[in-house]
Design an enzyme around this catalytic site. Sequence first.
Site, short mmCIF file in Angstrom:
data_model
loop_
_atom_site.label_atom_id
_atom_site.label_comp_id
_atom_site.label_asym_id
_atom_site.label_seq_id
_atom_site.Cartn_x
_atom_site.Cartn_y
_atom_site.Cartn_z
CD GLU A 26 -0.93 0.63 3.68
OE1 GLU A 26 -1.44 1.74 3.48
OE2 GLU A 26 -0.98 0.04 4.77
CE LYS A 68 -2.84 2.05 11.57
NZ LYS A 68 -2.90 1.29 10.32
N1 PSU Z 1 0.00 0.32 8.55
C1 PSU Z 1 0.97 1.11 9.07
N2 PSU Z 1 0.78 2.47 8.99
C2 PSU Z 1 -0.33 3.04 8.36
C3 PSU Z 1 -1.34 2.19 7.81
C4 PSU Z 1 -1.12 0.83 7.93
O1 PSU Z 1 1.97 0.60 9.64
O2 PSU Z 1 -0.43 4.26 8.30
C5 PSU Z 1 -2.59 2.81 7.14
C6 PSU Z 1 -3.27 1.80 6.21
O3 PSU Z 1 -3.35 2.41 4.94
C7 PSU Z 1 -4.65 1.59 6.80
C8 PSU Z 1 -4.91 2.94 7.40
O4 PSU Z 1 -5.58 1.20 5.83
O5 PSU Z 1 -3.65 3.21 8.03
C9 PSU Z 1 -6.10 2.93 8.34
O6 PSU Z 1 -6.71 4.18 8.30
P1 PSU Z 1 -8.18 4.42 8.93
O7 PSU Z 1 -8.00 4.10 10.40
O8 PSU Z 1 -8.49 5.89 8.70
O9 PSU Z 1 -9.12 3.50 8.22
#
Ligand code: PSU
Length: 311
Positions: free
Chosen positions: A25, A159
């Site tokens: 990604e 996370k």
């Molecule tokens: N993994 C990481 N850092 C990130 C992400 C994933 O180590 O920044 C990103 C991914 O793109 C994931 C997003 O889809 O964070 C989640 O964002 P949200 O909580 O707004 O859906």
Amino acid sequence: MNGPMELTDEVRSALQAGDPVVALESTIITHGMPWPQNVEMARAVEGEIRAYGATPATIAVIDGTLHVGLDEARLEALAQAEDVSKLSRADLPVCIATGGTGATTVAATMIAARLAGIETFATGGIGGVHRGAELSFDVSADLQELAQTHVTVVAAGAKAILDLPKTWEVLETLGVPVIAVGQDDLPAFWSRHSPYPAPLRLDTAGDIAASHVMRGAMGVPGGQLIANPIPQTDEIAADVLAPVIEQALAEAAAQGIAAKSVTPFLLARIFELTDGASLQANIALVLNNARLAAGIAHEISAIRAQVARQA
Ligand code: PSU
Ligand code: MN
């Protein structure tokens, strides 16, 4: 899909030959890490996948083209650009149709990988149910995507800034297999262990690949979440991080940070509050996930080749 989707030559020839390809990604590059560590991480992850004999395909939208595989110049320009949009499922077609530029989240990267025919995807940590979601309703579209799109996603769990038990509950409801690798509990991103038992456990890339192929063969929609613990030497203990996460969350609430800005804000604050330690751990866990994803991609290719020989 033709026209607005462009594969690099190496990605196209690997896919045509049935060789292993791993999707990556780009939101982790543009919104997840600061410059220049972000581009260094992106290059190192691609190098790790190549070292394991697979082809990396970093995904992003640039000027209305969905790129599957980024050359060095595009990768660097994206990593340095400011105000790049963060594209999830809702945003991806709009961005392409209107000639925009944006980085793909886990959800959007899964969609692009499926369109290109890539079955394995490595990232850091998926999005999930945010703390306080009972009031904010902030649940990442990554969870719905895992329920719909047949791609195996290798992450170090969700996370740890999220409400992890609620995230695991939603994935169970959605019928997404959450598979811990080599241990009985789920990892917690920067930390190897958590109090949450893993719903499923597999110990080899071969078993993970076989489960992926079986899901597809049975017509069960959706992918798999492979929860791969951060290596022991790189982890930050959960009790060390807990107060840091609390502080970052309190600051986000006080500043009224909402919607798409929440995750990037929290990651950036935690990097600052740990003097970069959380960033080092984040980079290490992505590299570790890239290695496993390359292995899974090899095993899926081997199964597909065997099926083709038998047919
Ligand atoms: N993994 C990481 N850092 C990130 C992400 C994933 O180590 O920044 C990103 C991914 O793109 C994931 C997003 O889809 O964070 C989640 O964002 P949200 O909580 O707004 O859906
Ligand atoms: Mn959200």
